[in-house]
Design an enzyme around this catalytic site. Structure first.
Site, short mmCIF file in Angstrom:
data_model
loop_
_atom_site.label_atom_id
_atom_site.label_comp_id
_atom_site.label_asym_id
_atom_site.label_seq_id
_atom_site.Cartn_x
_atom_site.Cartn_y
_atom_site.Cartn_z
N GLY A 92 0.12 7.99 -8.23
CA GLY A 92 0.99 6.87 -8.57
C GLY A 92 0.97 5.73 -7.58
O GLY A 92 1.88 4.88 -7.60
N HIS A 99 2.05 2.79 2.62
CA HIS A 99 3.50 2.65 2.81
C HIS A 99 4.15 4.01 2.64
O HIS A 99 3.73 4.81 1.82
CB HIS A 99 4.09 1.64 1.83
CG HIS A 99 3.67 1.85 0.41
ND1 HIS A 99 2.45 1.44 -0.07
CD2 HIS A 99 4.30 2.44 -0.63
CE1 HIS A 99 2.34 1.77 -1.35
NE2 HIS A 99 3.46 2.39 -1.72
P1 DGP Z 1 3.51 3.06 -4.77
O1 DGP Z 1 3.67 3.37 -6.24
O2 DGP Z 1 3.63 4.29 -3.91
O3 DGP Z 1 2.29 2.23 -4.48
O4 DGP Z 1 4.79 2.19 -4.41
C1 DGP Z 1 4.82 0.80 -4.44
C2 DGP Z 1 6.26 0.39 -4.35
O5 DGP Z 1 6.31 -0.97 -4.01
C3 DGP Z 1 7.03 0.54 -5.65
O6 DGP Z 1 8.09 1.48 -5.45
C4 DGP Z 1 7.60 -0.84 -5.93
C5 DGP Z 1 7.41 -1.58 -4.63
N1 DGP Z 1 7.08 -2.98 -4.75
C6 DGP Z 1 6.04 -3.51 -5.44
N2 DGP Z 1 6.03 -4.84 -5.33
C7 DGP Z 1 7.10 -5.16 -4.56
C8 DGP Z 1 7.61 -6.40 -4.09
O7 DGP Z 1 7.11 -7.50 -4.35
N3 DGP Z 1 8.73 -6.33 -3.32
C9 DGP Z 1 9.32 -5.15 -3.00
N4 DGP Z 1 10.41 -5.19 -2.24
N5 DGP Z 1 8.86 -3.97 -3.41
C10 DGP Z 1 7.76 -3.98 -4.19
#
Ligand code: DGP
Length: 113
Positions: A92, A99
């Site tokens: 996912g 991160h």
């Molecule tokens: P993953 O699925 O492990 O790659 O998690 C990516 C996470 O990043 C997801 O939980 C939503 C978050 N995310 C994506 N774009 C943004 C953004 O522009 N700002 C913030 N604060 N979070 C974001």
């Protein structure tokens, strides 16, 4: 490089910052999956954890130390929290800049979905 988390780190895209130092940035997830959902990212761009080299060991350790510190500050260290790092599509991963998800504030289930 067109990386959304690099842009967040560079403050070209706004985020709700939780913590910052010279090597790590932490901010609130835009789609929280728990009352506390914070992303901890290295300032160095690394696509997936598979690309993390031995020279990045300290940096990866700093991500975990940052998670501990935030969990403590938010009062969930003793209650419990979950750290998640998704790698590649089947897990996912949607943003290809490593991160750590810090999830807390509710009971977590196992196995994860
Ligand atoms: P993953 O699925 O492990 O790659 O998690 C990516 C996470 O990043 C997801 O939980 C939503 C978050 N995310 C994506 N774009 C943004 C953004 O522009 N700002 C913030 N604060 N979070 C974001």
């Amino acid at each position: 490089m067109d990386c959304i988390f690099c842009k967040i780190i560079d403050k070209k895209i706004p985020s709700k910052m939780v913590y910052e130092d010279e090597s790590v940035y932490a901010f609130e997830d835009i789609h929280p999956q728990a009352p506390i959902h914070i992303l901890i990212v290295p300032k160095k761009h690394i696509d997936t954890i598979l690309e993390a080299k031995a020279e990045d060991n300290e940096l990866v350790g700093q991500m975990f130390q940052t998670a501990n510190k935030i969990a403590d500050e938010r009062g969930v260290a003793q209650r419990g929290f979950r750290l998640v790092l998704n790698c590649n599509s089947e897990a996912g991963q949607s943003v290809y800049h490593i991160h750590l998800h810090l999830l807390a504030g509710r009971a977590m289930h196992w196995p994860p979905g």
